[in-house]
Design an enzyme around this catalytic site. Structure first.
Site, mmCIF file in Angstrom:
data_model
loop_
_atom_site.group_PDB
_atom_site.id
_atom_site.type_symbol
_atom_site.label_atom_id
_atom_site.label_comp_id
_atom_site.label_asym_id
_atom_site.label_seq_id
_atom_site.Cartn_x
_atom_site.Cartn_y
_atom_site.Cartn_z
ATOM 1 N N GLU A 168 0.839 -1.208 0.000
ATOM 2 C CA GLU A 168 0.000 0.000 0.000
ATOM 3 C C GLU A 168 0.865 1.247 0.000
ATOM 4 O O GLU A 168 0.592 2.214 -0.692
ATOM 5 C CB GLU A 168 -0.910 -0.004 1.243
ATOM 6 N N GLU A 169 1.923 1.190 0.799
ATOM 7 C CA GLU A 169 2.717 2.399 1.018
ATOM 8 C C GLU A 169 3.481 2.853 -0.217
ATOM 9 O O GLU A 169 3.770 4.025 -0.373
ATOM 10 C CB GLU A 169 3.735 2.160 2.158
ATOM 11 N N ASP A 196 -7.554 1.519 8.151
ATOM 12 C CA ASP A 196 -6.180 2.009 7.930
ATOM 13 C C ASP A 196 -6.007 3.438 8.460
ATOM 14 O O ASP A 196 -5.412 4.284 7.818
ATOM 15 C CB ASP A 196 -5.838 1.941 6.426
ATOM 16 N N HIS A 266 4.169 6.730 10.483
ATOM 17 C CA HIS A 266 5.449 6.666 9.750
ATOM 18 C C HIS A 266 6.627 7.167 10.597
ATOM 19 O O HIS A 266 7.550 7.795 10.086
ATOM 20 C CB HIS A 266 5.368 7.463 8.430
HETATM 21 ZN ZN ZN Z 1 -1.625 2.734 6.171
#
Ligand code: ZN
Length: 299
Positions: A168-169, A196, A266
């Site tokens: 996904e990232e 998410d 992150h």
């Molecule tokens: Zn995510």
């Protein structure tokens, strides 16, 4: 990030360009490197990082994120008109693509096995953290939906599939592959729910559907009031399930309280110890309840 937005994702959307776009803009004006203030509101010492997009017309200069505390310190020094020299050493690199996989588990539907209800999160994480919230929480909650349905002896009419999407990232290849396989296998995807936004206390669900479908869904909202869900909103979905739009699937996301999300997003602080088991359970239980209702009453 702008702290005056109650919706922190709005602030992230507004400020994100400083991270993904600034290095290219800086290179255009002759910069040799770019330092970006973390996309975070809290003062802390942990750089919050993420994707950076380069433009082939300009040099790909090194780009680093610095923590909010360090950014404040640097800003203060610059205001005092001090001559500063910065030494930057980075060791990041782009490696070639390698095979990886979505991971899925399902309970086959007893009446309409070809009608799929997907619930998912993403398996990869931004590289400097464990990704416990982003998106370990969404993966675990999706598995928990399947477990809860089984544990309660429910035999769903439709197939309920928990999917841990890969990549996904860094480009959403897992989400795109999922659509490709759905089309190849002629599956009918009636509903997809994504988690998410961190494993925090659930507040609501958002949906992308027709008006008629939303009316039906909205009639269930009162059933979840006692378990902490305050609202059903519109514009639901998520990066991994959004490709299913092409199949007119009703898309949804669980909307937790995100005020603390950008404390960990992150950053090296996105670790297992920072996930509350209680809050994670509450989210998963509400997701299971919603999936149960969609299966039982259809859309
Ligand atoms: Zn995510």
């Amino acid at each position: 990030m702008n702290p005056t937005n109650i919706n922190v994702f709005k602030s992230y959307g507004e400020s994100g360009i400083a991270r993904w776009g600034a290095p290219t803009i800086a290179a255009k004006y002759g910069a040799v490197a770019a330092m970006v203030r973390s996309m975070a509101i809290n003062p802390d010492d942990y750089p919050h990082t993420g994707v950076t997009v380069y433009n082939d017309s300009f040099p790909k200069i090194p780009a680093v994120a610095i923590s909010t505390n360090d950014a404040n310190w640097l800003s203060h020094q610059l205001k005092m008109k001090m001559q500063l020299t910065v030494f930057i050493q980075t060791n990041c690199m782009m490696l070639p693509d390698a095979p990886s996989f979505n991971v899925a588990g399902e309970i086959r539907g007893s009446e309409f096995p070809n009608e799929i209800i997907t619930v998912g999160g993403h398996l990869d994480s931004w590289d400097l953290a464990e990704g416990a919230h982003d998106d370990g929480a969404g993966c675990v909650q999706s598995i928990e939906v399947i477990r809860a349905i089984k544990a309660n002896g429910i035999k769903p009419k439709r197939t309920i599939r928990a999917v841990m999407f890969m990549n996904e990232e860094n480009g959403r290849k897992g989400g795109d592959k999922y659509l490709e396989l759905a089309e190849a296998n002629k599956e009918k995807h009636v509903f997809a729910l994504e988690s998410d936004e961190g494993g925090f206390t659930p507040r609501g669900f958002n949906f992308t559907s027709t008006e008629m479908q939303f009316e039906k869904i909205a009639s269930w909202q009162k059933l979840l009031l006692n378990s902490g869900i305050d609202y059903f909103g519109k514009n639901g979905g998520g990066a991994d399930i959004d490709p299913l739009k092409k199949l007119n699937t009703v898309l949804a996301d669980i909307a937790p309280d995100t005020q603390r999300y950008f404390d960990i997003h992150h950053a090296a602080t996105d670790v297992f110890e920072n996930v509350s088991r209680r809050e994670l359970h509450l989210g998963a239980a509400n997701m299971a309840a919603l999936i149960y209702l969609v299966d039982k009453y259809g859309l």
